[in-house]
Scaffold this active site. Structure first.
Site, PDB file in Angstrom:
ATOM      1  N   ASP A 155       7.368   3.928  -2.192  1.00 37.51           N
ATOM      2  CA  ASP A 155       6.650   3.895  -3.531  1.00 37.51           C
ATOM      3  C   ASP A 155       7.724   3.200  -4.567  1.00 37.51           C
ATOM      4  O   ASP A 155       8.729   3.412  -4.653  1.00 37.51           O
ATOM      5  CB  ASP A 155       6.032   4.956  -4.221  1.00 37.51           C
ATOM      6  CG  ASP A 155       4.884   5.425  -3.597  1.00 37.51           C
ATOM      7  OD1 ASP A 155       4.261   4.826  -2.859  1.00 37.51           O
ATOM      8  OD2 ASP A 155       4.158   6.341  -4.434  1.00 37.51           O
TER       9      ASP A 155
ATOM     10  N   ASP B 296       6.710  11.375  -1.796  1.00 32.60           N
ATOM     11  CA  ASP B 296       7.250  10.375  -1.442  1.00 32.60           C
ATOM     12  C   ASP B 296       8.364  10.428  -0.364  1.00 32.60           C
ATOM     13  O   ASP B 296       9.448  10.845  -0.692  1.00 32.60           O
ATOM     14  CB  ASP B 296       7.440   9.283  -2.531  1.00 32.60           C
ATOM     15  CG  ASP B 296       6.499   8.948  -3.568  1.00 32.60           C
ATOM     16  OD1 ASP B 296       5.199   9.089  -3.234  1.00 32.60           O
ATOM     17  OD2 ASP B 296       6.692   8.397  -4.720  1.00 32.60           O
TER      18      ASP B 296
ATOM     19  N   ASP C  41       2.017  12.110  -0.138  1.00 30.61           N
ATOM     20  CA  ASP C  41       1.583  11.147  -1.312  1.00 30.61           C
ATOM     21  C   ASP C  41       1.929   9.680  -0.722  1.00 30.61           C
ATOM     22  O   ASP C  41       1.638   9.582   0.637  1.00 30.61           O
ATOM     23  CB  ASP C  41       2.472  11.447  -2.361  1.00 30.61           C
ATOM     24  CG  ASP C  41       1.744  10.572  -3.839  1.00 30.61           C
ATOM     25  OD1 ASP C  41       0.702   9.652  -3.512  1.00 30.61           O
ATOM     26  OD2 ASP C  41       2.270  10.297  -4.798  1.00 30.61           O
TER      27      ASP C  41
ATOM     28  N   ARG D 274      -3.315   1.398   0.587  1.00 31.94           N
ATOM     29  CA  ARG D 274      -2.115   0.986   0.067  1.00 31.94           C
ATOM     30  C   ARG D 274      -1.252   0.637   1.090  1.00 31.94           C
ATOM     31  O   ARG D 274      -0.189   1.228   1.375  1.00 31.94           O
ATOM     32  CB  ARG D 274      -1.623   2.134  -0.712  1.00 31.94           C
ATOM     33  CG  ARG D 274      -2.518   2.758  -1.856  1.00 31.94           C
ATOM     34  CD  ARG D 274      -1.638   3.855  -2.646  1.00 31.94           C
ATOM     35  NE  ARG D 274      -2.707   4.274  -3.829  1.00 31.94           N
ATOM     36  CZ  ARG D 274      -2.309   5.351  -4.563  1.00 31.94           C
ATOM     37  NH1 ARG D 274      -0.989   5.622  -4.626  1.00 31.94           N
ATOM     38  NH2 ARG D 274      -3.029   5.734  -5.610  1.00 31.94           N
TER      39      ARG D 274
END
Length: 512
Positions: free
Chosen positions: A197, A164, A193, A246
């Protein structure tokens, strides 16, 4: 999903000082650019007591990840406010673990763990975190501003932060991420990734005026369909570009998306699921697919939509666990927003976001008039002092101490400022520079006396620094006796910022 398109407090202070000495001393920065942090957090980060970061604390500069950790570890406590101004490239080679009672750091990641009241801001020529993620855990009141984080991997080499760019987890509160650029070079199959997040009870977060691009995953809120403790997230005036999915993924909680520009969302966009409630207004969706809905689950989420523009957006038919909101999105809930905000019209969002979003854009913001402008900073008071001619009482602690500095003119010596002899002196190379007095053990001082030798330029501007931490103890014009709140340190620096010619400092006296 693979990418389809490229593109003990004192000991802690001493430990930090030792690391800084080994890697480049952390210094207080002379210039501070206009900062949106000074103008105040927006969105949900402004609630729950607000997000002020390191306001009111010391300001230090760091050019390595180790120095960032050293600054955190050098504080009196884990909640002592601090602003860390970062310049240069931060990477694995210059980011090491630093220990202390006010921090919990690690190698190979910028670790903001079990701390509060911190601002991390890029300055000067810019700050780039290269293949190195920023991890926020069990922390609160954090501001990250004007930095670039790129190519953070969870597989391959090197790895950092679970892949992340910025990741938050476990009891995180009040984080404002503003004017940053987060980017990858592919998706999970290439080792990356999420860009942004949040999970395991993260709340009251705002992402504003930022760029997220070239990634398989923009970011998520909640790590599973049953992990629903995350909520109250605002996304505004951001650019999501060349993202597969996302943008973000929401599992439960409440989120507010306004005045964002979504361009080239390749598979899906805002994924509201597991009972999430999203208010989606005045955004511009362009050249994208399935930009809003519940995707890849039968546990649905909800949305309220208004004022959005859908420019060349394609929609898939609903089936099973894939339920796009289009082709004509309508609201299926109502979301109440508890803070004030002003909307730009969606038609001008691409232009506004292009001029404001991302690192190194001058921290421009919008007031809803579609005309970007500089924020209105709140001035930060600088400690000032008037030097007097009265000598301090007590013992001159500089006698027998050590000394160093930024440079010395030919024929002068750092040691001359602590030899008790007014006939010897130190001069900088030119009209400005710094000289320090240092001790082998912590020493408490509350005043210094700068005594100039005759026959040369005189000091007309100076700063007195706690060299252990970079904190400014006092600033002023003419030299003399300077008093300030008693401070325990191992090194104190007198920095000359202006002089009429080349100054001569005969004695740098220090007193308890």
């Amino acid at each position: 999903m693979g990418r389809r398109t490229a593109s003990t407090r004192l000991q802690a202070a001493l430990a930090a000082s030792a690391v800084a000495a080994a890697t480049g001393v952390i210094l207080t920065v002379p210039e501070t650019p206009a900062s949106a942090a000074a103008a105040g957090a927006t969105g949900y980060a402004s609630r729950n007591g607000g997000t002020t970061g390191g306001a009111g604390g010391q300001t230090v500069r760091a050019t390595t990840g180790t120095q960032i950790h050293a600054a955190l570890c050098g504080r009196a406590s884990s909640s002592t406010p601090i602003t860390i101004q970062v310049e240069g490239t931060i990477n694995h080679a210059n980011t090491a673990k630093v220990s202390g009672s006010s921090c919990d750091t690690a190698d190979g990641v910028i670790e903001l763990k079990q701390i509060s009241n911190v601002t991390l801001v890029g300055v000067g020529s810019g700050a780039v975190f290269d293949q190195l993620g920023i991890h926020i855990r069990e922390s609160s009141n954090i501001i990250i501003q004007n930095v670039t984080v790129r190519n953070v991997k969870k597989s391959g080499s090197p790895t950092s932060n679970g892949g992340d760019a910025i990741g938050m987890e476990r009891d995180v509160r009040n984080v404002w991420v503003d004017h940053v650029t987060l980017e990858a070079s592919g998706g999970e199959s290439e080792g990356y990734d999420g860009l942004f997040d949040m999970k395991d009870n993260t709340q009251y977060v705002t992402l504003s005026y930022s760029v997220l691009r070239n990634s398989g995953r923009g970011g998520l809120v909640g790590s599973s369909e049953t992990e629903l403790s995350n909520s109250f997230i605002t996304y505004h005036h951001n650019l999501y570009e060349n993202i597969d999915s996302r943008a973000p993924l929401l599992r439960g909680g409440t989120a507010h998306m306004y005045d964002n520009h979504y361009r080239q969302l390749n598979s899906s966009g805002i994924n509201s699921r597991a009972g999430a409630h999203a208010k989606v207004e005045n955004n511009y969706f362009q050249n994208s697919k399935d930009v809003l809905g519940t995707f890849y689950t039968t546990t649905v989420g909800y949305w309220q939509v208004a004022g959005n523009v859908f420019d060349n957006v394609t929609w898939s038919p609903a089936s099973g666990d894939y339920r796009p909101a289009g082709p004509n999105p309508t609201s299926n809930t109502t979301v109440s927003i508890p803070y004030a905000y002003t909307l730009d019209d969606a038609s001008c969002v691409p232009g506004v976001v292009a001029r404001t979003a991302g690192a190194n854009k001058g921290l421009l913001v919008s007031d809803g008039s579609c005309a970007p402008q500089s924020p209105s900073p709140t001035p930060t008071p600088t400690p000032t002092a008037t030097a007097t001619t009265a000598p301090p009482s007590g013992t001159n602690l500089s006698i027998g101490a050590g000394s160093d500095g930024s440079g010395k003119a030919e024929g002068t010596s750092y040691g001359n400022v602590r030899d008790g002899d007014l006939g010897t002196y130190w001069s900088p190379v030119g009209t400005t520079g710094s000289v320090s007095v240092k001790w082998g053990s912590p020493t408490r001082i509350s005043s210094v006396r700068i005594r100039e030798a005759a026959g040369a330029g005189t000091v007309t501007g100076w700063r007195l620094l706690n060299a252990d931490t970079g904190a400014v103890l006092a600033t002023g014009g003419t030299a003399g006796t300077i008093t300030f709140p008693a401070t325990t340190l191992s090194k104190v620096t007198f920095e000359i910022t202006a002089a009429t010619g080349t100054p001569r400092v005969a004695e740098f006296e220090t007193y308890a």
